[in-house]
Scaffold this motif. Structure first.
Motif, mmCIF file in Angstrom:
data_model
loop_
_atom_site.group_PDB
_atom_site.id
_atom_site.type_symbol
_atom_site.label_atom_id
_atom_site.label_comp_id
_atom_site.label_asym_id
_atom_site.label_seq_id
_atom_site.Cartn_x
_atom_site.Cartn_y
_atom_site.Cartn_z
ATOM 1 N N VAL A 127 7.501 26.897 113.425
ATOM 2 C CA VAL A 127 7.387 25.636 112.702
ATOM 3 C C VAL A 127 6.711 24.597 113.582
ATOM 4 N N VAL A 128 7.189 24.472 114.830
ATOM 5 C CA VAL A 128 6.643 23.481 115.752
ATOM 6 C C VAL A 128 5.160 23.747 116.002
ATOM 7 N N THR A 129 4.815 25.010 116.208
ATOM 8 C CA THR A 129 3.425 25.349 116.524
ATOM 9 C C THR A 129 2.495 25.043 115.357
ATOM 10 N N GLN A 130 2.832 25.565 114.170
ATOM 11 C CA GLN A 130 1.942 25.417 113.024
ATOM 12 C C GLN A 130 1.930 23.983 112.492
ATOM 13 N N VAL A 131 3.114 23.407 112.256
ATOM 14 C CA VAL A 131 3.181 22.062 111.682
ATOM 15 C C VAL A 131 2.701 21.021 112.680
ATOM 16 N N GLY A 132 3.141 21.154 113.944
ATOM 17 C CA GLY A 132 2.724 20.190 114.953
ATOM 18 C C GLY A 132 1.222 20.170 115.150
ATOM 19 N N ARG A 133 0.598 21.356 115.162
ATOM 20 C CA ARG A 133 -0.856 21.448 115.332
ATOM 21 C C ARG A 133 -1.578 20.808 114.141
ATOM 22 N N TRP A 134 -1.078 21.078 112.937
ATOM 23 C CA TRP A 134 -1.704 20.499 111.744
ATOM 24 C C TRP A 134 -1.565 18.974 111.735
ATOM 25 N N LEU A 135 -0.393 18.461 112.090
ATOM 26 C CA LEU A 135 -0.182 17.015 112.090
ATOM 27 C C LEU A 135 -1.039 16.326 113.153
ATOM 28 N N ARG A 136 -1.265 16.983 114.282
ATOM 29 C CA ARG A 136 -2.130 16.393 115.306
ATOM 30 C C ARG A 136 -3.565 16.266 114.771
ATOM 31 N N GLN A 137 -4.024 17.280 114.080
ATOM 32 C CA GLN A 137 -5.366 17.227 113.498
ATOM 33 C C GLN A 137 -5.456 16.118 112.450
ATOM 34 N N ALA A 138 -4.412 15.999 111.635
ATOM 35 C CA ALA A 138 -4.399 14.938 110.621
ATOM 36 C C ALA A 138 -4.358 13.569 111.282
ATOM 37 N N ASP A 139 -3.649 13.467 112.406
ATOM 38 C CA ASP A 139 -3.584 12.200 113.134
ATOM 39 C C ASP A 139 -4.955 11.841 113.697
ATOM 40 N N ALA A 140 -5.635 12.811 114.280
ATOM 41 C CA ALA A 140 -6.969 12.559 114.837
ATOM 42 C C ALA A 140 -7.949 12.147 113.741
ATOM 43 N N ALA A 141 -7.726 12.641 112.522
ATOM 44 C CA ALA A 141 -8.594 12.297 111.402
ATOM 45 C C ALA A 141 -8.152 11.022 110.691
ATOM 46 N N GLU A 142 -7.175 10.315 111.263
ATOM 47 C CA GLU A 142 -6.660 9.057 110.710
ATOM 48 C C GLU A 142 -6.084 9.239 109.308
ATOM 49 N N GLU A 143 -5.454 10.387 109.064
ATOM 50 C CA GLU A 143 -4.870 10.659 107.756
ATOM 51 C C GLU A 143 -3.380 10.331 107.707
ATOM 52 N N ILE A 144 -2.754 10.110 108.861
ATOM 53 C CA ILE A 144 -1.309 9.874 108.867
ATOM 54 C C ILE A 144 -0.974 8.602 109.634
ATOM 55 N N ILE A 145 0.205 8.079 109.312
ATOM 56 C CA ILE A 145 0.819 6.994 110.079
ATOM 57 C C ILE A 145 2.023 7.578 110.793
ATOM 58 N N VAL A 146 2.085 7.398 112.094
ATOM 59 C CA VAL A 146 3.227 7.868 112.878
ATOM 60 C C VAL A 146 4.181 6.695 113.065
ATOM 61 N N ALA A 147 5.446 6.900 112.707
ATOM 62 C CA ALA A 147 6.473 5.867 112.869
ATOM 63 C C ALA A 147 7.773 6.536 113.285
ATOM 64 N N GLY A 148 7.750 7.160 114.477
ATOM 65 C CA GLY A 148 8.949 7.804 114.996
ATOM 66 C C GLY A 148 9.929 6.790 115.547
ATOM 67 N N ARG A 149 11.199 7.147 115.541
ATOM 68 C CA ARG A 149 12.251 6.227 115.983
ATOM 69 C C ARG A 149 13.017 6.820 117.166
ATOM 70 N N ARG A 150 13.428 5.929 118.052
ATOM 71 C CA ARG A 150 14.343 6.290 119.134
ATOM 72 C C ARG A 150 15.342 5.158 119.320
ATOM 73 N N ASP A 151 16.552 5.522 119.681
ATOM 74 C CA ASP A 151 17.570 4.535 120.028
ATOM 75 C C ASP A 151 17.264 4.029 121.432
ATOM 76 N N LEU A 152 17.026 2.736 121.583
ATOM 77 C CA LEU A 152 16.605 2.181 122.870
ATOM 78 C C LEU A 152 17.628 2.472 123.962
ATOM 79 N N GLN A 153 18.902 2.419 123.628
ATOM 80 C CA GLN A 153 19.936 2.637 124.638
ATOM 81 C C GLN A 153 19.991 4.077 125.112
ATOM 82 N N ASN A 154 19.499 5.009 124.273
ATOM 83 C CA ASN A 154 19.594 6.425 124.618
ATOM 84 C C ASN A 154 18.254 7.030 125.022
ATOM 85 N N VAL A 155 17.265 6.186 125.277
ATOM 86 C CA VAL A 155 15.961 6.699 125.682
ATOM 87 C C VAL A 155 16.049 7.417 127.019
#
Length: 693
Positions: A344-372
């Motif tokens: 899953v990580v290999t196939q989906v991650g690779r596809w999403l990176r290509q979509a990101d490079a093509a400006e097709e996606i918005i990345v909005a990942g979240r992290r808890d600042l205290q647990n970074v």
């Protein structure tokens, strides 16, 4: 009791139908495959198994475009005379209107990955045989029985509706006991005629049987009409079973209360009972055994109602932001891969990176600042890991009020190993600590990339609210409840990564996708490759979710939760009022002569009824201080944890003005109801005493 049982059964079965396919004897989860068999081969094998064992087997798949409102059932009929087989022609008999189910022959499933959920409609032994058959096909599967009686009981006991059951049970005990005690004079007359306890109990039950027969007939008729109009009487047997169990439990509770209250009337001598006297001590104890739990339940529901109301208002306020997102969608990954997530990580991650490079996606990942980072203690807050496209869509202002812009396309190659760290002015003093955690934010980075990573620290104007495209319920954060709507993040720390950069790993892209942190502004950018099965996406991507639809569903659930909690609060307050009046009745009947004598002797009202007023005053004080003291204790425990360097499991608890208003309202209802009832009975005693003299 009958009406509540019907309503609770309806809500429970409706929720069950939205989560599961009803009517099955077993659910099988296929979570592993050695890839020796294609999806079409597995479908043919299941069809053959269904025919050989004369059982129906179905594969459930969510609709690609509307996963929360439509599901597809690919069915192998087996026995053509079975109920499940009729669904191919007549359709699935849905109990709920919120989720539709389309039924197809299993041969139409095509080349879909065999991992997922299957249902068996037949004997339980057939499910075990199917698991063995799937194992021969190289598939790892487990079987469970979610619709078994024991599983349904556990599910119901863990549902929020069960709190409503206890409130209604408490109300049934209160009203039943009060009705019996108010008939103490009538029971005394019957005792004078030689009637025993069992004679009176049997007499009461015979009288109740007539009323219950009429009530049950009316409720049953109303339920049948409603269900006939709502869903054509689908799954009436399951509904009736749940309703009967709930009603049976409530009836047993009411019968026990009736018998106990009747036994109390026998504690008083017949002649004293003829005057309306009650067994004061036992009755007081029994009443407060109900009243105190009612106080605690009412207090808990009042706090929950205020919080649920805030959740509803927050989601309503955020609807405008989702409307501006237009047709943007997120993706839902297939969750049936068990522990083997590497493909899953290999196939989906690779596809999403290509979509990101093509400006097709918005990345909005979240992290808890205290647990970074575990090495640095940071304040409470949220960190958003975003791409340059995010900045193009959502305004973020610097200290001068100027908007941060994405890096121009021709300048990205030189900046492929650098990120921009945008820290709100309110967290400026923590800038160096936050900057030190940046390499850890991205997980397992390539060592060379980690060493050469450049971080440009910038500042943002404080007080900004940034739209994150999701409520954050899928992103773990100890500082917030899963019910909180964090669509608008206040003063987030932004980590801006170049589009398609290897700074974001395949694992990070996939993780953000599972948390609704990968957004496709144009649905076609994901639907087109999904329909063409590029990168084998149909194996890994189950559906797409419109972000606006997700928000609407969240709002609907929040409103439903608020309504349920509000009902519980009203029922608990009703129990408080009934028990308060009951306390006054018991007191006035026991001390009627003393009250009249003290009144004509010039005693004040408060002196005459000082015992009841003192007890209720203590109860009011307990009600007023229970939450503040509990909150203070919780915050003290948090301070002890943080002083020892242990991360706090939840943020400090704050008591809002709305919470204090709810507590004050309950205190007023609890004490004033008793004061008012006591005044009414006091005047009645005085009036009757004057008339007798």
């Amino acid at each position: 009791m009958l009406v509540f049982s019907a309503v609770m059964s309806f809500l429970f079965v409706r929720g069950l139908d939205e989560e599961l396919v009803l009517g099955s004897s077993a659910q099988i989860w296929v979570s592993a495959s050695d890839d020796s068999m294609s999806g079409a081969q597995v479908a043919r094998a299941i069809a053959a198994f269904s025919d050989d064992h004369e059982v129906a087997v179905a594969r459930e798949l969510p609709d690609v475009k509307n996963p929360d409102g439509l599901r597809h059932l690919y069915l192998a009929a087996g026995d053509p005379n079975s109920d499940a087989a009729s669904w191919l022609n007549d359709g699935y008999p849905a109990f709920s209107r919120h989720v539709a189910t389309d039924v197809h022959p299993i041969v139409e499933i095509g080349q879909r990955d065999p991992r997922g959920f299957y249902y068996v409609f037949g004997s339980a032994e057939a499910a075990d045989a199917l698991v063995a058959e799937l194992a021969d096909l190289g598939l790892g599967a487990s079987v469970q029985h979610p619709l078994a009686s024991s599983e349904l009981a556990l599910l119901l006991a863990g549902d929020d509706l069960f709190w409503s059951f206890w409130v209604v049970a408490l109300a049934a005990v209160t009203m039943t006991g009060a009705s019996v005690l108010l008939s103490a004079k009538a029971y005394a007359v019957l005792r004078l005629q030689g009637k025993s306890f069992m004679d009176l109990l049997v007499r009461d039950l015979k009288q109740l049987a007539v009323f219950w027969s009429l009530a049950a007939g009316l409720v049953a008729a109303a339920v049948l009409v409603f269900l006939g109009l709502y869903n054509g009487l689908a799954w009436l047997g399951l509904f009736a079973l749940v309703a009967a169990c709930l009603a049976g439990l409530l009836v047993l509770v009411a019968l026990a209360a009736h018998a106990a209250a009747l036994a109390l009337t026998f504690k008083v001598e017949v002649l004293r009972a003829l005057k309306g006297e009650l067994p004061a001590r036992a009755a007081f104890v029994s009443t407060y055994l109900v009243r105190i739990p009612a106080v605690l339940l009412a207090l808990g529901f009042a706090m929950d109602v205020t919080l649920a109301g805030q959740h509803v208002m927050a989601r309503q306020d955020n609807q405008e932001a989702y409307a501006k997102a237009g047709d943007a969608v997120t993706i839902r990954l297939n969750g049936s891969w068990g522990g083997d997530s590497k493909p899953v990580v290999t196939q989906v991650g690779r596809w999403l990176r290509q979509a990101d490079a093509a400006e097709e996606i918005i990345v909005a990942g979240r992290r808890d600042l205290q647990n970074v980072s575990s090495n640095t203690r940071l304040p409470q807050g949220e960190m958003l890991i975003v791409n340059e496209t995010f900045l193009a869509e959502q305004p973020v202002l610097d200290l001068k009020g100027q908007r941060y812009s994405p890096v121009p396309r021709n300048g990205r190659a030189a900046e492929a190993r650098s990120v921009r760290l945008v820290i709100p002015e309110s967290l400026a003093r923590h800038a160096s600590d936050i900057r030190a955690t940046i390499p850890d934010v991205f997980g397992r980075l390539d060592p060379d990339l980690r060493r050469s990573l450049k971080v440009e620290t910038l500042q943002a104007k404080s007080g900004q609210r940034v739209f994150s495209y999701s409520s954050g319920d899928r992103s773990p954060n100890a500082a917030f409840s899963p019910d909180d709507d964090r669509s608008m993040v206040r003063d987030p720390v932004l980590v801006v990564v170049p589009n398609g950069s290897h700074i974001l790993t395949d694992d990070a892209y996939t993780t953000f996708a599972t948390q609704d942190g990968i957004i496709f502004p144009e649905p076609g950018d994901v639907l087109d490759p999904l329909s063409a099965n590029k990168h084998e996406l149909q194996t890994y991507v189950a559906a797409v979710n419109p972000v606006g639809q997700n928000a609407a569903l969240g709002l609907r659930e929040a409103v439903n939760d608020f309504r349920l909690l509000f009902f519980n609060l009203i029922a608990a307050v009703a129990v408080l009022l009934i028990t308060g009046v009951g306390v006054c009745i018991i007191h006035s009947r026991k001390h009627a002569q003393a009250v009249f004598a003290q009144h004509i002797s010039g005693w004040r009202f408060t002196a005459t009824h000082r015992f009841i007023l003192a007890v209720e005053g203590l109860l009011a004080a307990f009600l007023a201080w229970w939450v503040p003291i509990h909150v203070w204790q919780q915050n003290q425990n948090l301070k002890e944890l943080t002083s020892q360097g242990i991360p706090a499991p939840f943020p400090p608890i704050q008591i809002t003005a709305l919470d204090l208003s709810a507590i004050a309202g309950l205190v007023a209802i609890e004490f004033c109801a008793v004061l008012l009832a006591l005044g009414v009975f006091h005047r009645r005693i005085v009036k009757e005493g004057v008339a007798d003299t």
